[in-house]
Design a protein around this motif. Structure first.
Motif, PDB file in Angstrom:
ATOM      1  N   UNK A 129       0.879  -1.168   0.000  1.00  0.00           N
ATOM      2  CA  UNK A 129       0.000   0.000   0.000  1.00  0.00           C
ATOM      3  C   UNK A 129       0.921   1.223   0.000  1.00  0.00           C
ATOM      4  N   UNK A 130       0.730   2.130  -0.972  1.00  0.00           N
ATOM      5  CA  UNK A 130       1.626   3.272  -1.109  1.00  0.00           C
ATOM      6  C   UNK A 130       0.866   4.574  -1.322  1.00  0.00           C
ATOM      7  N   UNK A 131       1.472   5.659  -0.858  1.00  0.00           N
ATOM      8  CA  UNK A 131       0.965   7.015  -1.051  1.00  0.00           C
ATOM      9  C   UNK A 131       2.166   7.897  -1.324  1.00  0.00           C
ATOM     10  N   UNK A 132       2.031   8.896  -2.200  1.00  0.00           N
ATOM     11  CA  UNK A 132       3.141   9.778  -2.543  1.00  0.00           C
ATOM     12  C   UNK A 132       2.856  11.224  -2.126  1.00  0.00           C
ATOM     13  N   UNK A 133       3.876  11.873  -1.587  1.00  0.00           N
ATOM     14  CA  UNK A 133       3.872  13.317  -1.367  1.00  0.00           C
ATOM     15  C   UNK A 133       5.220  13.838  -1.858  1.00  0.00           C
ATOM     16  N   UNK A 134       5.327  15.156  -2.004  1.00  0.00           N
ATOM     17  CA  UNK A 134       6.587  15.766  -2.417  1.00  0.00           C
ATOM     18  C   UNK A 134       7.039  16.753  -1.359  1.00  0.00           C
ATOM     19  N   UNK A 135       8.354  16.808  -1.139  1.00  0.00           N
ATOM     20  CA  UNK A 135       8.870  17.812  -0.223  1.00  0.00           C
ATOM     21  C   UNK A 135       8.944  19.149  -0.965  1.00  0.00           C
ATOM     22  N   UNK A 136       9.329  20.232  -0.299  1.00  0.00           N
ATOM     23  CA  UNK A 136       9.323  21.549  -0.951  1.00  0.00           C
ATOM     24  C   UNK A 136      10.204  21.646  -2.199  1.00  0.00           C
ATOM     25  N   UNK A 137      11.198  20.756  -2.356  1.00  0.00           N
ATOM     26  CA  UNK A 137      12.057  20.783  -3.537  1.00  0.00           C
ATOM     27  C   UNK A 137      11.661  19.749  -4.585  1.00  0.00           C
ATOM     28  N   UNK A 138      10.518  19.094  -4.377  1.00  0.00           N
ATOM     29  CA  UNK A 138      10.046  18.128  -5.356  1.00  0.00           C
ATOM     30  C   UNK A 138      10.551  16.707  -5.165  1.00  0.00           C
ATOM     31  N   UNK A 139      11.247  16.434  -4.055  1.00  0.00           N
ATOM     32  CA  UNK A 139      11.687  15.067  -3.774  1.00  0.00           C
ATOM     33  C   UNK A 139      10.450  14.245  -3.413  1.00  0.00           C
ATOM     34  N   UNK A 140      10.276  13.108  -4.063  1.00  0.00           N
ATOM     35  CA  UNK A 140       9.127  12.245  -3.805  1.00  0.00           C
ATOM     36  C   UNK A 140       9.353  11.435  -2.536  1.00  0.00           C
ATOM     37  N   UNK A 141       8.366  11.452  -1.650  1.00  0.00           N
ATOM     38  CA  UNK A 141       8.358  10.616  -0.465  1.00  0.00           C
ATOM     39  C   UNK A 141       7.273   9.572  -0.681  1.00  0.00           C
ATOM     40  N   UNK A 142       7.665   8.305  -0.685  1.00  0.00           N
ATOM     41  CA  UNK A 142       6.726   7.208  -0.869  1.00  0.00           C
ATOM     42  C   UNK A 142       6.470   6.598   0.509  1.00  0.00           C
ATOM     43  N   UNK A 143       5.271   6.816   1.039  1.00  0.00           N
ATOM     44  CA  UNK A 143       4.883   6.231   2.311  1.00  0.00           C
ATOM     45  C   UNK A 143       4.287   4.860   2.015  1.00  0.00           C
ATOM     46  N   UNK A 144       4.761   3.841   2.735  1.00  0.00           N
ATOM     47  CA  UNK A 144       4.413   2.457   2.435  1.00  0.00           C
ATOM     48  C   UNK A 144       3.899   1.751   3.682  1.00  0.00           C
ATOM     49  N   UNK A 145       2.804   1.016   3.513  1.00  0.00           N
ATOM     50  CA  UNK A 145       2.339   0.087   4.543  1.00  0.00           C
ATOM     51  C   UNK A 145       2.479  -1.315   3.970  1.00  0.00           C
ATOM     52  N   UNK A 146       3.119  -2.191   4.720  1.00  0.00           N
ATOM     53  CA  UNK A 146       3.309  -3.576   4.279  1.00  0.00           C
ATOM     54  C   UNK A 146       2.186  -4.414   4.885  1.00  0.00           C
ATOM     55  N   UNK A 147       1.269  -4.932   4.042  1.00  0.00           N
ATOM     56  CA  UNK A 147       0.166  -5.737   4.561  1.00  0.00           C
ATOM     57  C   UNK A 147       0.662  -7.025   5.227  1.00  0.00           C
ATOM     58  N   UNK A 148      -0.143  -7.545   6.130  1.00  0.00           N
ATOM     59  CA  UNK A 148       0.227  -8.765   6.864  1.00  0.00           C
ATOM     60  C   UNK A 148       0.549  -9.935   5.946  1.00  0.00           C
ATOM     61  N   UNK A 149      -0.111 -10.018   4.784  1.00  0.00           N
ATOM     62  CA  UNK A 149       0.086 -11.161   3.893  1.00  0.00           C
ATOM     63  C   UNK A 149       1.192 -10.944   2.853  1.00  0.00           C
ATOM     64  N   UNK A 150       1.912  -9.842   2.937  1.00  0.00           N
ATOM     65  CA  UNK A 150       2.954  -9.543   1.937  1.00  0.00           C
ATOM     66  C   UNK A 150       4.221 -10.352   2.204  1.00  0.00           C
ATOM     67  N   UNK A 151       4.948 -10.758   1.136  1.00  0.00           N
ATOM     68  CA  UNK A 151       6.191 -11.526   1.319  1.00  0.00           C
ATOM     69  C   UNK A 151       7.238 -10.841   2.216  1.00  0.00           C
ATOM     70  N   UNK A 152       7.238  -9.517   2.296  1.00  0.00           N
ATOM     71  CA  UNK A 152       8.179  -8.837   3.192  1.00  0.00           C
ATOM     72  C   UNK A 152       7.958  -9.189   4.651  1.00  0.00           C
ATOM     73  N   UNK A 153       6.770  -9.684   4.992  1.00  0.00           N
ATOM     74  CA  UNK A 153       6.464 -10.053   6.364  1.00  0.00           C
ATOM     75  C   UNK A 153       6.666 -11.547   6.642  1.00  0.00           C
ATOM     76  N   UNK A 154       6.981 -12.324   5.619  1.00  0.00           N
ATOM     77  CA  UNK A 154       7.127 -13.756   5.809  1.00  0.00           C
ATOM     78  C   UNK A 154       8.487 -14.102   6.379  1.00  0.00           C
ATOM     79  N   UNK A 155       8.504 -15.081   7.242  1.00  0.00           N
ATOM     80  CA  UNK A 155       9.750 -15.606   7.808  1.00  0.00           C
ATOM     81  C   UNK A 155      10.339 -16.582   6.796  1.00  0.00           C
ATOM     82  N   UNK A 156      11.467 -16.223   6.228  1.00  0.00           N
ATOM     83  CA  UNK A 156      12.079 -17.056   5.194  1.00  0.00           C
ATOM     84  C   UNK A 156      13.040 -18.103   5.754  1.00  0.00           C
ATOM     85  N   UNK A 157      13.188 -18.130   7.065  1.00  0.00           N
ATOM     86  CA  UNK A 157      14.042 -19.159   7.676  1.00  0.00           C
ATOM     87  C   UNK A 157      13.333 -20.501   7.584  1.00  0.00           C
ATOM     88  N   UNK A 158      14.105 -21.552   7.328  1.00  0.00           N
ATOM     89  CA  UNK A 158      13.571 -22.906   7.156  1.00  0.00           C
ATOM     90  C   UNK A 158      12.751 -23.369   8.275  1.00  0.00           C
TER      91      UNK A 158
END
Length: 128
Positions: free
Chosen positions: A99-128
């Motif tokens: 889940x992502x949302x974008x805003x820009x700082x005063x100089x136009x740098x993009x800030x991508x705010x991210x929420x990682x859902x519970x079922x996303x691979x980034x939350x999975x334990x990859x240890x055997x």
């Protein structure tokens, strides 16, 4: 190579305007201040706003984006709106599952705010 520490260094066209954005708008905590700038905590990273070094034409040298993970994207979006920060792209689920949302700082740098859902691979334990 051993990297001991890192941070993102921004050299804004208007230091005071950027300070107001990161300190007051985003409410980032200050890690340290020095005579030429301020360093903010940003999760496991740091964002430094330098009061020196902008390019001659005022264009900031940073052309990337900042990826900032938050716990609750909807609440973050609401809070930023309440502080008067325009939302460039509304919060939504991306094809890659974040889940992502974008805003820009005063100089136009993009800030991508991210929420990682519970079922996303980034939350999975990859240890055997």
């Amino acid at each position: 190579m051993e990297i001991l520490a890192s941070r993102v260094l921004l050299r804004p066209a208007d230091y005071d305007r950027s300070m107001a954005f990161y300190r007051d708008g985003l409410e980032l905590a200050i890690a340290r201040e020095y005579s030429g700038g301020t360093v903010f905590y940003a999760g496991q990273s740091l964002i430094e706003i330098a009061g020196h070094g902008a390019s001659a034409d005022g264009t900031p040298p940073f052309t990337g984006a900042l990826w900032l993970q938050v716990r609750d994207l909807a609440a973050t979006q609401d809070a930023l709106r309440q502080r008067g920060i325009p939302i460039d792209r509304e919060a939504r689920r991306e094809p890659w599952g974040l889940h992502e949302m974008h805003v820009s700082d005063p100089d136009g740098v993009t800030l991508i705010f991210v929420e990682v859902p519970d079922d996303h691979p980034l939350r999975r334990d990859t240890r055997g």
